[in-house]
Structure formats: structure tokens, C-alpha cells
Design a protein around this motif. Structure first.
Motif, PDB file in Angstrom:
ATOM      1  N   VAL A 109       3.658  13.002   1.096  1.00  6.08           N
ATOM      2  CA  VAL A 109       5.064  12.660   1.323  1.00  6.08           C
ATOM      3  C   VAL A 109       5.952  13.880   1.059  1.00  6.08           C
ATOM      4  O   VAL A 109       6.870  14.178   1.830  1.00  6.08           O
ATOM      5  N   ASN A 113       6.896  16.912   3.570  1.00  6.09           N
ATOM      6  CA  ASN A 113       7.928  16.780   4.618  1.00  6.09           C
ATOM      7  C   ASN A 113       7.376  16.997   6.025  1.00  6.09           C
ATOM      8  O   ASN A 113       8.065  17.531   6.900  1.00  6.09           O
ATOM      9  N   PRO A 159       6.223  14.898   9.105  1.00 11.00           N
ATOM     10  CA  PRO A 159       6.179  13.532   9.662  1.00 11.00           C
ATOM     11  C   PRO A 159       4.800  13.131  10.157  1.00 11.00           C
ATOM     12  O   PRO A 159       4.453  11.942  10.134  1.00 11.00           O
ATOM     13  N   LEU A 180       2.727  11.187   7.509  1.00 10.20           N
ATOM     14  CA  LEU A 180       3.284   9.998   6.861  1.00 10.20           C
ATOM     15  C   LEU A 180       2.383   8.771   6.996  1.00 10.20           C
ATOM     16  O   LEU A 180       2.224   8.020   6.024  1.00 10.20           O
ATOM     17  N   ILE A 232       9.346   5.736   0.149  1.00 14.01           N
ATOM     18  CA  ILE A 232       9.823   6.892   0.913  1.00 14.01           C
ATOM     19  C   ILE A 232       9.057   7.013   2.226  1.00 14.01           C
ATOM     20  O   ILE A 232       9.639   7.261   3.291  1.00 14.01           O
ATOM     21  N   ARG A 290      10.895   6.824   5.898  1.00 14.98           N
ATOM     22  CA  ARG A 290      10.875   7.941   6.842  1.00 14.98           C
ATOM     23  C   ARG A 290      10.244   7.557   8.176  1.00 14.98           C
ATOM     24  O   ARG A 290      10.434   8.250   9.177  1.00 14.98           O
ATOM     25  N   GLN A 291       9.511   6.444   8.179  1.00 13.26           N
ATOM     26  CA  GLN A 291       8.935   5.951   9.426  1.00 13.26           C
ATOM     27  C   GLN A 291       9.798   4.840  10.037  1.00 13.26           C
ATOM     28  O   GLN A 291       9.387   4.175  10.980  1.00 13.26           O
ATOM     29  N   ARG A 320      12.388   0.014   7.142  1.00 13.01           N
ATOM     30  CA  ARG A 320      13.307  -0.262   6.044  1.00 13.01           C
ATOM     31  C   ARG A 320      12.935  -1.494   5.221  1.00 13.01           C
ATOM     32  O   ARG A 320      12.955  -1.429   3.987  1.00 13.01           O
TER      33      ARG A 320
END
Length: 441
Positions: free
Chosen positions: A344, A347, A349, A352, A378, A382-383, A386
């Protein structure tokens, strides 16, 4: 480094915990044969490290044993720690705490910590004989006058003696010496020497250490295992963990005094390497790499290296050593969580999905890691996931004992999750959770 957490429910009592895979693995090695002969081997008892340098341990219920890091740091031999574990096991096997108070068997671990702050003071020092804290905790729970309190404490002293006898039985049954246990009582007897003259033994929850020593010494010395030392490999593991804990919990100057550069032993170099990482010294990684070259299959060296790289702001570089640690011990939840943390933190993507998968595997094996849940949140966020991020945050807050905030995040997650799905049901469990209440006697 070992993760230190101070949950919201524990802050008032200043109780914080330490998570360290190497130390926990060592304590499990000490406890496993004791638990087996005590008949509780099939009932998992979790050993929890408390961030306290005093020599102390206690059991709040039949499922958890709290041991201060000071027990390991002060003990020169494995037998001293095993004696403490054997004594506490005597309380569990004898169901002493079940008779003393109602145990919250299904409570979250941090909820239990919050509940036992009073009971913990009562039970603390079952190996150490911490009279002041013990009587204070008992008074807080009982809320009774001095006559009732003395009756209760007398009953508890009887349980202490029973736990001592049980400990000797367990040590003998497992072919281990009780010499370390006796050394512990000698230590406490010396500490009590000046205060014993003024102490009222009937107002204490534990027998005076000297009395306990005398009662145990004769029986212990009759055992054919009394002069049997711990296996060399176990002593080496013990020395390594002692060095590690000292390095992580003390100033580098204290490490230098305990392990001067003239000491070229593995524990000494381990302690100095960790102290170097804490001081952000440029040669810290070099020192750790030297240890790895000597023991390339030691997973904890790779863990320390990964942690050092994380703390120096280089999570991408930390991925490789954490991967190696996981390859050596694939079922260690803390290693998986550290790897997920590094992924994570990189940074990137592209990694992830892997980070999410690794963190979930780690949390399946170590469900009490608030760090794991925060990193999983987190990764979800980031994906663009929510609701899943809110649910992971809620779980982490539950572990930390912040039930109010956990409920708020769980409620928010629930609004955006499909009703009846596993995730929705987990959120619902948190929303409807009611912390257990300590029953006053």
C-alpha cells in the motif's frame, strides 16, 4: 519494530500492548507443553504482551494470558518465563477466575482489556505478588468493607498457593526444571525484604514471596529435572528476544551499555542493529544484512529489515524483505500484514489488488491487528471501494476499542452495501454490538 497500541478503552488505565511475531512465537513455545499437560491444549489460550517493563503477568479469564514484556526482559533463562506461564495456567486450569468473577468469553479483546482494568489490578502479579495493585483492584470490584475484603483476599491467597502447586506439577510432567520459578520468587522476596516488616499479610491478595519460596523449594528440589537446563537452541531464542525487546524499548545508550561492541554474540549484534535503525543510522541496513548472511533462513531478520526500510520512508524497498519473511513463514499473520502495508505504501496502483488480498489473509490469521484494518481500508479506498473501506475502518476501530466511532463507520458502510451480504451483516454486527459489562460482586 514491535507494534505498540494503546486502545481507547485502555488509555484510562494506561494499558498498552506490544505485537511482535518473534516474541509471541517464543512464548507459544514455552506455553504449548504446559497447556497440554494442564488439559487446556485444545482450548486456545491467547498470550498477549503488555508494554510494561515490570515483571508481572495475569489472567482475566480462561482464554487470555497477559504477560508484561518485563518478564522476558528480566528473565535470564527460559525457565523463569515458563514458571510464570505455568503458574498462570494453574489459575486457568483451576477455574479460579471463573469462580472469582464472570468472564466475558465472547468479548472483543480490547473490550476485555477495558473491562479488566480493575480486575487486572486485582489479578496482576499472580506470579509477582503485587500486593498494592492486587488489593486495590479487588476493592474496586467488591466495593465492600474491610472485613469482606479480607475474606475475599484470604480466598485469593488460597488460589495462589494452588496455582503454585499446579505449576510445579506441570513443570515436572513436561520434564522441566522449577529452578527458574524459584529464582522469580527469590527476586520478589528481595524486593519485599524492607516492606515485609510493615505489611499486613491478611490484607494482601498474594502470600509473601519468601513464604511462597519456602513452600515450593523443598518440593521443587526433589524433582529429577531440577538441574536440567533449557535446551541450548531455546536459550538462544530467549537471548535473541531479550535483546530485541531491550533495543526497541530502551534508549540506544542503554543498548550500548548492555551490549558493548566488544560483545560479538548474535543477540548483541541483533540489539545493536535494531538500535541503529531506531537512530536512523546509515549503517543500520548494513548491520541487518550481516545478520541475514549469517542466518539466511531467519524470518525475523527480514522482518526487521522491512520495518527499518518502512520507517526510513522507503516502503517500495521494504516489499522484498517482507516477501522473504512471508516465504519462510507463510502462516504468520503479522508478516502478511507488514507486506500488505509495504505494498500500500509503495503508491503503485498496480499492486493494490495484491495488497488487499495479502491484508485479508493476514487478518484471517491475526484478527486483532488495527494496523492491518487501517491499511486494508486504504487499499479499498484507493480502488474506489468506499463502503468496503468504511467497513475495514470500523473493524479496526472495534479492535482499538473505540466502539462509538466503529458504529458510525459501520452504519455508513451499511447504507452502501447490499442488504444481506456478508459485508452488510458484518457491518450490522458492529452497529448492534453492545460492550459487555463487568459484573460487580
Amino acid at each position: 519494530m514491535p507494534v505498540v497500541s494503546t486502545p481507547a478503552t485502555a488509555q484510562r488505565g494506561k494499558l498498552s500492548l506490544v505485537r511482535d511475531a518473534e516474541t509471541e512465537d517464543l512464548l507459544k513455545s514455552y506455553a504449548a507443553p504446559i497447556f497440554k499437560v494442564a488439559g487446556i491444549g485444545n482450548s486456545p489460550v491467547e498470550i498477549i504482551l503488555v508494554n510494561d517493563k515490570s515483571f508481572n503477568a495475569f489472567v482475566p479469564d480462561s482464554r487470555r494470558m497477559f504477560i508484561n514484556v518485563g518478564v522476558v526482559m528480566e528473565a535470564e533463562t527460559p525457565g523463569e518465563v515458563t514458571g510464570v506461564i505455568a503458574h498462570e495456567t494453574g489459575h486457568i486450569a483451576g477455574r479460579h477466575l471463573v469462580r472469582l468473577r464472570s468472564a466475558a468469553a465472547n468479548a472483543q479483546i480490547m473490550s476485555v482489556i477495558g473491562m479488566i482494568l480493575g480486575a487486572g489490578a486485582m489479578a496482576a502479579g499472580t506470579a509477582a505478588g503485587s500486593a498494592g495493585a492486587a488489593s486495590g483492584g479487588a476493592a474496586a470490584i467488591l466495593g465492600a468493607g474491610s472485613v469482606g475484603q479480607r475474606s475475599f483476599l484470604s480466598y485469593q491467597r488460597g488460589e495462589e498457593a494452588a496455582a503454585d502447586r499446579a505449576a510445579l506439577k506441570y513443570l515436572n510432567a513436561t520434564g522441566q526444571s522449577a529452578k527458574g520459578m524459584l529464582k522469580t520468587f527469590e527476586r520478589f522476596a528481595e524486593q519485599q525484604m524492607f516492606s515485609a516488616r510493615f505489611a499486613d499479610p491478611y490484607a494482601m491478595s498474594h502470600p509473601m514471596a519468601r513464604d511462597r519460596y519456602r513452600q515450593l523449594a523443598s518440593s521443587a528440589q526433589k524433582s529429577k529435572y531440577f538441574n536440567t537446563p533449557a535446551p541450548r537452541a531455546l536459550q538462544q531464542r530467549h537471548d535473541m528476544v531479550r535483546a530485541k525487546l531491550l533495543a526497541y524499548t530502551s534508549h540506544p545508550n542503554a543498548v550500548a551499555r548492555a551490549y558493548p561492541r566488544s560483545d560479538r554474540s548474535m543477540p548483541a549484534r541483533y540489539a545493536r542493529a535494531i538500535a541503529a535503525t531506531k537512530s536512523r543510522r546509515r549503517d543500520a541496513i548494513k548491520q541487518i544484512d550481516a545478520l541475514i548472511r549469517e542466518q539466511p533462513n531467519n524470518p525475523y531478520f527480514y522482518e526487521v529489515k522491512g520495518q527499518a526500510l518502512l520507517e526510513s520512508g522507503n516502503p517500495k524497498a521494504a516489499i522484498a524483505p517482507f516477501r522473504k519473511a512471508v516465504s519462510l513463514r507463510p502462516n504468520e499473520g503479522q508478516f502478511l500484514i507488514w507486506l500488505g502495508y509495504a505494498l500500500v505504501g509503495s503508491n503503485n496502483p498496480a499492486v493494490l489488488p495484491e495488497a488487499e488480498s495479502v491484508l485479508k489473509k493476514g487478518l484471517q490469521r491475526d484478527a486483532n491487528s488495527s494496523v492491518g484494518y487501517s491499511q486494508l481500508a486504504i487499499a479499498h479506498a484507493r480502488q474506489g471501494e468506499r463502503p468496503e473501506a468504511d467497513l475495514a475502518t470500523a473493524k479496526g476501530l472495534m479492535v482499538a476499542g473505540d466502539f462509538g466511532a466503529a458504529k458510525r463507520y459501520a452504519a455508513r458502510a451499511q447504507k452502501n452495501l447490499k442488504r444481506g451480504t456478508p459485508a452488510w451483516l458484518q457491518a450490522d454486527d458492529i452497529v448492534s454490538y453492545k460492550p459487555p459489562q463487568l459484573k460487580r460482586r
